[in-house]
Design an enzyme around this catalytic site. Structure first.
Site: not given
Ligand code: BES
Ligand code: ZN
Ligand code: ZN
Length: 471
Positions: A234, A239, A246, A257, A316, A318, A320
């Protein structure tokens, strides 16, 4: 100011020496018997008087009769990972070696701890930290492998630590292109609208709002007839969360990210420099998840490369989306082993904390090799289940798939299940939901970027090839 080396260039920076005539010994033991014969009576009683053998004193600096540092004693008591090695950076300037009988594991942990503690991301600070301690490379460690481990770690940390105003998608491609040039590999890149032409709609949609074009990079290495190993990482250079923006506290470290892409490059670098007998393919989708008038929106329904439609429940989620297209593309040639590495979910941290990488795999055999590989290379990970019944947590309203669960439950598992839907042909699929970051300073790990999972995977592939020749 904006300097970033390629893996092989870090060798010159490492605080290791190959040979030297006058070295100061470091003894890692808590047993007085191990030291008799090496230290004078006075030195032994000094160590005893300061409580080294039985009263919790963990480090002693001994002097000779001229008042010069003549030996270092470190306790071998199990402590925090990399603790002993990291201590070495605080020794008086000089050239040292690990003396006595030391297991390969202890030597490795010490060298890694020392070099990792020595690492500093000081490209942007005027006052550079100084460390004038050098350690002689232990004789019982494999040079090529350990240097490759260290160089990859430094490279990955530098990539993750680089701020997004430097490491934007254009620059990330430039760096990967330099990496490929050095390895004499051809880099293929599909950029911007060409993503649509070549059927990577999800990568395009996620990245289109940034002023830097989204893209898909790809390179291959090795013996075309060998076991096919494909790595997908990824590469979200920043992000923001997109329109589901966020909160400031979560956004502040989102330059990391692209940690999955960085870790995949670190792993590729180890595989290449150790000449593993595989056909390696690396696929990296790179985007910036930005906010603009043309951002993709919650409720949008997107068509994936595979043909299935995805309802955007949360912009957010994104990672996947871009991985879905990249994994599907990788899967089309039925690789023997398909790996994805991604800073995919916050939930992974809730489950296992920042230090242990949750991994998912369709192969029991590979999971055994991974656990062992993680232990051997001080790269902790833990298996999580592809638990199909949780698919109902991500039921879409109006499309074939939904990119985010409505509840906050099992976030890392549901993300892994989403990815798995795009990998039907790979013999083994494994996914690593890494954090790629140290939030607080720990031995060998200052605040900032970290390579996670890559050494464990390297060891697992290496051992699996040695034991089974094929997968
Ligand atoms: N990049 C983030 C995941 C992340 C957040 C990794 C903090 C490490 C630390 C990812 O893109 C994300 O925001 N995922 C969301 C998914 C949710 C909206 C289903 C998450 O994990 O909150
Ligand atoms: Zn992300
Ligand atoms: Zn995200």
């Amino acid at each position: 100011m904006d300097k970033l080396f390629l893996p092989s260039h870090y060798k010159a920076e490492l605080p290791l020496i190959e040979n030297a005539s006058k070295l100061i010994p470091i003894f890692i033991t808590s047993k007085i018997e191990d030291l008799v014969g090496f230290l004078s009576k006075e030195q032994l009683s000094f160590a005893s008087n300061v409580g080294f053998f039985d009263q919790g004193c963990k480090k002693v600096i001994l002097s000779d009769y001229q008042g010069m540092v003549s030996a270092i004693l470190l306790s071998d008591e199990k402590d925090l990972l990399f603790k002993n090695g990291s201590e070495l950076t605080t020794l008086p300037p000089g050239e040292y070696y690990i003396a006595g009988e030391v297991s390969e594991a202890l030597a490795l942990e010490t060298v890694m701890g020392f070099c990792f503690q020595y690492y500093s991301f000081d490209n942007y600070v005027s006052k550079k930290r100084k460390c004038e301690v050098k350690l002689c490379f232990p004789k019982n460690l494999q040079k090529l492998k350990i240097y490759s481990f260290l160089e990859s770690e430094f490279f990955v940390r530098d990539l993750i630590n680089s701020p997004s105003n430097f490491l934007n998608p254009d620059m990330f491609e430039n760096i990967i292109s330099l990496f490929c040039k050095e390895q004499k590999l051809e880099l293929n890149s599909i950029v911007g609208n060409d993503l649509i032409v070549n059927n990577f709609p999800l990568i395009f949609e996620v990245g289109k709002a940034s002023s830097y074009n989204p893209r898909l990079l790809e390179f291959s290495w090795g013996n075309p007839n060998a076991t096919k190993v494909t790595l997908v990482g990824k590469g979200v250079c920043f992000d923001s969360g997109g329109l589901n923006i966020k909160p400031g506290s979560s956004m502040s470290i989102m330059k990391k990210d692209m940690g999955g892409a960085a870790s995949v490059l670190g792993l590729a670098s180890m595989i290449i420099s150790m000449h593993l007998n595989v056909r390696l393919r690396v696929i990296i989708p790179i985007v910036e998840n930005s906010i603009a008038g043309n951002s993709f929106r919650p409720g949008d329904i997107l068509k994936s490369r595979k043909g299935s439609t995805v309802e955007v429940n949360n912009t957010d989620a994104e990672g996947r989306l871009i991985l879905a297209d990249a994994l599907n593309y990788a899967d089309e040639e039925s690789p023997d082993l398909l790996i994805s590495m991604a800073t995919l979910t916050g939930s992974a941290r809730v489950a296992l904390g920042p230090e242990i990488v949750p991994f998912y795999t369709t192969s029991k055999m590979f999971s055994d090799f991974l656990i062992k590989g993680g232990e051997d290379s001080f790269d902790p990970l833990w298996q999580m289940p592809f638990y199909e019944p949780y698919e109902r947590l991500i039921e879409p309203n109006f499309a074939d798939l939904d990119n985010a669960p409505a509840t906050g439950m099992a976030g890392s598992i549901t993300a892994a299940l989403f990815l798995k839907k795009f990998t039907e042909n790979a013999k083994i699929f494994s996914h690593f939901d890494i954090y790629g970051w140290s939030l607080i300073a720990k031995p060998g790990r200052q605040i900032g970027g970290l390579m996670q999972g890559s050494r464990a995977i390297f060891e697992a592939i290496n051992q699996m090839l040695l034991k089974h020749k094929n997968f």
